[in-house]
Design an enzyme around this catalytic site. Sequence first.
Site, PDB file in Angstrom:
ATOM      1  N   ASN A 153       0.837  -1.195   0.000  1.00 29.19           N
ATOM      2  CA  ASN A 153       0.000   0.000   0.000  1.00 29.19           C
ATOM      3  C   ASN A 153       0.874   1.248   0.000  1.00 29.19           C
ATOM      4  OD1 ASN A 153      -2.719   1.368   0.574  1.00 29.19           O
ATOM      5  ND2 ASN A 153      -1.423   2.146   2.237  1.00 29.19           N
ATOM      6  N   GLU A 154       0.627   2.129  -0.951  1.00 27.90           N
ATOM      7  CA  GLU A 154       1.299   3.437  -1.035  1.00 27.90           C
ATOM      8  C   GLU A 154       2.798   3.298  -0.796  1.00 27.90           C
ATOM      9  OE1 GLU A 154      -0.791   6.442   1.200  1.00 27.90           O
ATOM     10  OE2 GLU A 154      -2.433   6.294  -0.211  1.00 27.90           O
TER      11      GLU A 154
ATOM     12  N   TYR B  88      -7.196  16.178   0.965  1.00 31.64           N
ATOM     13  CA  TYR B  88      -5.842  16.660   1.249  1.00 31.64           C
ATOM     14  C   TYR B  88      -5.384  17.679   0.205  1.00 31.64           C
ATOM     15  CZ  TYR B  88      -5.257  12.716   4.477  1.00 31.64           C
ATOM     16  OH  TYR B  88      -5.378  11.824   5.505  1.00 31.64           O
TER      17      TYR B  88
ATOM     18  N   TRP C 152     -12.381   4.830   2.312  1.00 37.21           N
ATOM     19  CA  TRP C 152     -11.445   4.835   3.435  1.00 37.21           C
ATOM     20  C   TRP C 152     -12.060   5.673   4.532  1.00 37.21           C
ATOM     21  CZ3 TRP C 152      -7.594   1.771   4.475  1.00 37.21           C
ATOM     22  CH2 TRP C 152      -6.831   2.051   5.611  1.00 37.21           C
TER      23      TRP C 152
END
Length: 855
Positions: A418-419, A480, A554
Amino acid sequence: MKKAIFIMLLLSPFMTINAQRKLETINEYWRFERSDVNSAQDAAFNDQNWDIVNLPHTWNADDAMKGINYYQGIGWYRKKMISKISQDKKYCLYFEGALQDVYVFVNGKQVGRHQGGYSGFRFDVTSYLNKGNKAVNQIAVKVDNTLNPSIAPSAFSADFNFWGGIYRDVYLEEYNQVHFRNDNYGSKGVFVETPEVSNESASVKIWGEIKNEGLNALSVKIKNIIVDAEGKIVKELISKLKVESGKNTPFTALSGKITTPKLWSPDSPYLYRVKTQIIEEKTGAILDLIDNPLGFRWFSADTKQGFMLNGKPIKLIGACRHQDYEGLGNALSNDLNRYDIKLIKEMGANYIRISHYPQDPSVLEECDKLGLIAWEEIPIVNAITPTKEFFENCRINLTEMIRQHYNHPSVMLWGYSNEILIGGYSDALGELHKELEALCHKEDPNRLTGLAFHASPLYNKKGLGDLPNIVGWNRYEGWYRATLADFGKFLDEENTKYPNRPLIVSEYGSGSDTRLHSLSPESYDFSMEYQQLFHASYLKQILERPFVIGSSIWNFIDFGVSKRGESMPGINNKGIVRYNRKPKDIYYFLQAALTKKPVLYIASRDWVDRIGTSASINENFAKQQVKIFSNLPEVELLVNGKSVGKQKVVDFTAVYEVPFEDGKNILELISGNQKDVCIVNFKVLPYDLRSSKDKELVVAVNAGSKCFFTDPDNRVIYQPDQAYREGGWGHIGVDLTKKTTLNMPHNVKATTIDPLFQTARLGMEAYKFDVPDGRYEIDLQFCELQESEAGKRVFNVSINNEEVLSTFDLFELSSSLTASIKTYTIEVKNGKGIRVDFKAITGQPIISGIKLTRL
Ligand code: GCB
């Protein structure tokens, strides 16, 4: 769960002469000490002063919520096990999961070590156990949850807590000498798959190995019984085998054609079961029995048709799930694990991303049962460690996950990072990913792979985007960064560049705090209303694009992250349900959009205590917006028995301007024979405050913010900031062409109402309140959000011309990000109201909140 299976087996017709394997939880009565203790593994060690705990248990349930320095270190568990231990049986200890570097001792001797906090592991303890009818055996377990560069996740930046402890169930397992292999990466050792499935027919392949720990070779039969959901036998497969002593003997059973199989899908999660037995040929005794779920389904993914299940397109819509719970950390019961899956399913989801790590066995059992397609992944998060040890740990993690969960029909995708480029790219990282991709397909040729990327072009540049079967993007446009519309733009661009790559939105979400509400919601304000806009927009953009094969919100829950300092310190509040699983209003929007059952919901459960001002001196009510979430065509809202009109529902939403009266307002929503009721407590402030007869009058301002903020502890509602008008209240002398507000969602020291202090007004000349004559308490609420040096911001404050703060230097007084409250009492006379003046000496004056209370 296994205990339940065991009981079922005892009562079942499959049980003939001999008891097969026996699985028993040993969760009760452990002694626990949260430190490293010399000789704690010794059988004779005196643990009488240690705490008594039952499993599942974490030692961070409290401290991880109190800041970044939660205990990461060693903890010891000890258990005096009193049980029948037979000479002629084999015994294992099976841990469903303990976080994360675990040493297990029996009677003073180490029996094994497991590294990795999220998968099950088993150690053979036969030769270490004392035998007898009531044998006493001392188990000791040393657990270490220190961030460890050799164990995934190894990145400090991973956005979740590493709750230490034995946080899942532990079993004592008893086997006959001849049994299915139990030393295969914590798996059951028997694997089930469906080489062919169609609407017309299907076949099943069952394979594994039999371990003979007896002294002699034995002739056995392998019997596989496939039963349907009603328990009716569909197939019985019997083969004969000779199992040599001291060896693992492989077996494979093929079912042949099963006609018109009932297919498994989210709409109809039809489950068969496969009961695999080892039968001693001579005596007919069942030596071992394993029960596995079986679902007939086939699937694929491409950009033309999207995700296909059983020959039909199905858009995967669901949520990601962390595993912790308010007050419990990660130590959840099976019931609580199952409850989450039920809630996700009831929302109308058909899909879950089990992130960022494998979870309790009960999770996938429930996904099989209720019908949620699952993506499961191992915890390689944000960065790798380029060492041999770490790489080996990744391989083990992946193999454990796949072998342990191979038989769940709900699982269709395996993920392995992940990421990962948050920590930067290296050739070693590229190699590891290639290797893990290949390992997934080697271990499981029947499932698809997925990776979750963050907003960086590097994934495409470095070829990671070409590796998995499905590329996942974690997107946060409109949170974000960027705007909500930029999300769709990104998807379209990506699809143009890579038209043959199946794309899934592996994450999207925005934070929300039930204390914050806004009538003009905006990005990063943490209001419940912005979260609603965010999800409505994302869902629409996802559904509009057929090339997007699916998405997962999420996160399903608010979850613990000690280092996160946002509106709720220590909590990532992007959940669509709270940390205690109470759904937020947005859950019902999603339910309206995703389910076929009628949904009728007044979206004000998160906002039942409200305040507002009437629009003129002639009105004694205040109008404020209330949203309705529904999938019915038309709704009617009644407030205190009076209709405020019928409305068509558009995009699962209707919006009412509700004329709230002072006090209790009963909202009734009607559509056909469906009804929803919600009570809102409303405080109406008069248009001209001077006319207020309210002896308890409170005017509280959330300075610099467009949000209402409810302080639940003190029962005060702060109103969004506004400019002054005669008869009302507000700021004076603010140059609105300049930036005069701050929003810094970081932990604020010395308060629990962080959001009030995280926003501020800058550079105002004054605040004026046209309150009636009387005695008032005034709170001036300050927090330095910008300066990190004394002398940079200095100002005077006076109340009704009397200076109360001279050369006030907030940083000097309390440093930055600390709540400071100054309280004064004042007598208001001659209809003058209250005026608070701010006079700059250096820099701009700042204020976070002002609260007036009539005494
Ligand atoms: C992500 C990460 C997840 C974080 C989330 C967030 O992309 O994969 O672990 O919790 O963002 O909330 O920022």
